[in-house]
Design a protein around this motif. Structure first.
Motif, short mmCIF file in Angstrom:
data_model
loop_
_atom_site.label_atom_id
_atom_site.label_comp_id
_atom_site.label_asym_id
_atom_site.label_seq_id
_atom_site.Cartn_x
_atom_site.Cartn_y
_atom_site.Cartn_z
N GLN A 148 0.84 -1.19 0.00
CA GLN A 148 0.00 0.00 0.00
C GLN A 148 0.88 1.24 0.00
N ILE A 149 0.51 2.23 -0.81
CA ILE A 149 1.20 3.52 -0.82
C ILE A 149 0.26 4.56 -0.25
N TYR A 150 0.80 5.40 0.64
CA TYR A 150 0.04 6.46 1.28
C TYR A 150 0.53 7.81 0.78
N LEU A 156 -3.79 5.31 -0.97
CA LEU A 156 -4.17 5.48 -2.37
C LEU A 156 -4.77 4.18 -2.89
N LYS A 157 -5.85 4.28 -3.62
CA LYS A 157 -6.50 3.11 -4.21
C LYS A 157 -5.99 2.95 -5.63
N PRO A 160 -2.70 -2.59 -9.81
CA PRO A 160 -1.32 -3.08 -9.76
C PRO A 160 -0.37 -2.29 -10.65
N THR A 161 -0.82 -1.93 -11.84
CA THR A 161 0.04 -1.17 -12.74
C THR A 161 0.30 0.22 -12.19
N GLU A 162 -0.71 0.88 -11.64
CA GLU A 162 -0.53 2.21 -11.06
C GLU A 162 0.39 2.14 -9.84
N PHE A 163 0.24 1.08 -9.05
CA PHE A 163 1.13 0.89 -7.89
C PHE A 163 2.57 0.78 -8.35
N ARG A 206 -4.37 8.55 -15.30
CA ARG A 206 -5.23 8.01 -14.24
C ARG A 206 -4.56 8.15 -12.87
N LEU A 207 -3.24 7.97 -12.82
CA LEU A 207 -2.53 8.11 -11.56
C LEU A 207 -2.57 9.56 -11.07
#
Length: 235
Positions: A148-150, A156-157, A160-163, A206-207
């Motif tokens: 998870q990234i905060y 942040l929701k 997988p690609t955005e993460f 989108r990110l």
């Protein structure tokens, strides 16, 4: 109830492999080879995630995508695509698909994408842990155990690609990255810069939208000369 997954692909080997891997994760899996078979199932069943090949005999994947958008918006759609249909995959992302997987793919990539599609519906996430150490870059913090990234302590929701995309920037803050290098880092394959830009541009857009809804600084990811991207972190 176990999450329900629909696989739509005309390649028997791919359907067999995907069904085997997903059932080992305790998913309930249906698989069909044509768009017509998929449509028949969708009219009487609901699914949490649909793994959808775009190039199908008869009714194509784009038509199934439109049906899902109109009649089953709660279903997370993951596009399965070959190199020749990358432009169609990009278009599908613009129209609401949550992720795409390029053939040939690996097990971790599929399971990560499916798990994220389910997590976005408020169910348990089974995302694997790829990073072992916490990482803090400016207002961004990575929790490796939860994958998870905060941003400013707000989770942040992300797909997988955005993460992976945001993590790529976090590992090289204030460094201009070209689209080809970004795609190779997050997906493991190399395309020409022109081809890579089309894919990366969609994910960046989108990110940025997700960062802007949480951050007071919407220009966290900036575009620099030559069509490259940079995570701008103040010293």
């Amino acid at each position: 109830m176990n999450p329900r997954i629909l696989i739509v692909d005309d390649e028997d080997t791919i359907r067999y492999f995907l069904k085997l891997e997903l059932e080992q994760q305790n998913y309930a899996v249906w698989d069909v080879a044509t768009g017509e078979q998929a449509l028949k199932l969708l009219k009487t069943n609901t699914f949490d995630v649909a793994l959808l090949d775009l190039r199908l005999p008869g009714m194509g994947g784009q038509e199934i995508m439109r049906y899902l958008t109109e009649h089953s918006p709660q279903t997370s759609v993951i596009i399965i695509t070959a190199y020749a249909t990358l432009n169609s995959a990009i278009d599908a992302l613009k129209r609401g698909a949550c992720d795409y997987i390029l053939k040939p793919f690996n097990t971790e990539e599929v399971l990560s994408s499916v798990a994220d599609g389910i997590a976005n519906k408020g169910q348990q996430s089974f995302l694997p842990n790829r990073d072992s150490q916490a990482l803090i870059v400016g207002p961004l913090k990575l929790d490796p155990k939860q994958r998870q990234i905060y941003l400013n302590a707000t989770p942040l929701k992300l797909t997988p690609t955005e993460f992976d995309l945001l993590l790529c920037f976090m590992k090289a803050p204030n460094t201009a990255l070209d689209s080809g290098a970004i795609l190779e880092t997050i997906r493991g394959y190399r395309l020409s810069e022109t081809e890579a830009r089309g894919i990366v541009r969609v994910h960046i857009h989108r990110l940025r939208r997700k960062l802007e809804t949480t951050s007071l600084k919407p220009s966290l990811i900036t575009t620099v000369q030559g069509g490259r991207y940079l995570l701008a972190i103040e010293a």
